[in-house]
Design a protein around this motif. Structure first.
Motif, mmCIF file in Angstrom:
data_model
loop_
_atom_site.group_PDB
_atom_site.id
_atom_site.type_symbol
_atom_site.label_atom_id
_atom_site.label_comp_id
_atom_site.label_asym_id
_atom_site.label_seq_id
_atom_site.Cartn_x
_atom_site.Cartn_y
_atom_site.Cartn_z
ATOM 1 N N ALA A 51 0.840 -1.205 0.000
ATOM 2 C CA ALA A 51 0.000 0.000 0.000
ATOM 3 C C ALA A 51 0.875 1.256 0.000
ATOM 4 C CB ALA A 51 -0.931 -0.006 1.215
ATOM 5 N N ILE A 52 1.953 1.227 0.778
ATOM 6 C CA ILE A 52 2.883 2.366 0.819
ATOM 7 C C ILE A 52 3.575 2.538 -0.526
ATOM 8 C CG2 ILE A 52 5.036 3.205 1.854
ATOM 9 C CD1 ILE A 52 4.000 1.819 4.507
ATOM 10 N N ARG A 53 3.940 1.443 -1.175
ATOM 11 C CA ARG A 53 4.558 1.531 -2.501
ATOM 12 C C ARG A 53 3.602 2.202 -3.490
ATOM 13 N NH1 ARG A 53 4.075 -0.227 -7.289
ATOM 14 N NH2 ARG A 53 2.424 -1.700 -6.763
ATOM 15 N N GLU A 58 -0.043 7.610 1.982
ATOM 16 C CA GLU A 58 -1.150 6.957 2.690
ATOM 17 C C GLU A 58 -0.749 6.690 4.139
ATOM 18 O OE1 GLU A 58 -4.163 6.137 3.991
ATOM 19 O OE2 GLU A 58 -4.632 5.988 1.864
ATOM 20 N N GLY A 59 -1.083 7.633 5.010
ATOM 21 C CA GLY A 59 -0.702 7.547 6.416
ATOM 22 C C GLY A 59 -1.243 6.323 7.131
ATOM 23 N N LEU A 77 11.199 -0.212 3.208
ATOM 24 C CA LEU A 77 10.259 0.332 2.230
ATOM 25 C C LEU A 77 10.828 0.182 0.823
ATOM 26 C CD1 LEU A 77 9.131 3.612 4.037
ATOM 27 C CD2 LEU A 77 8.217 1.306 4.258
ATOM 28 N N HIS A 78 9.990 0.307 -0.164
ATOM 29 C CA HIS A 78 10.409 0.138 -1.551
ATOM 30 C C HIS A 78 11.422 1.200 -1.986
ATOM 31 C CE1 HIS A 78 6.843 -2.402 -1.475
ATOM 32 N NE2 HIS A 78 7.399 -3.036 -2.484
#
Length: 86
Positions: A51-53, A58-59, A77-78
């Motif tokens: 979802a972060i990628r 998107e907190g 993280l990506h």
């Protein structure tokens, strides 16, 4: 409900909201996983990372990832950053 999120990802693999919703549906206590239509098998943490990628702003995904991590655990993280609870 999980299958609806899986279908949403199937039709839009960059849908951060679908990964976030699917991550929220999985439980932590038994390391539950879900198999996506593309064959990937993901757990709660992997779904929040995805979802972060898809949407780095998107907190809720960062929040969910923080709750899913153990106290001494980190996540990469990506973009290469490594974050933990501390």
């Amino acid at each position: 409900k999980k299958q609806l999120f899986v279908e949403a990802v199937r039709y839009n693999a960059d849908n951060a909201t679908a990964y976030l919703g699917l991550g929220d549906e999985l439980t932590d206590h038994d390391r539950e996983t879900v198999k996506l239509r593309d064959g990937r098998v993901m757990d709660k943490k992997q779904l929040f990372l995805e979802a972060i990628r898809c949407n780095p702003r998107e907190g809720k995904a960062y929040n969910g990832l923080g709750f899913a991590l153990a106290a001494d655990e980190t996540a990469k993280l990506h973009d290469g950053r490594v974050l933990g609870k501390k």
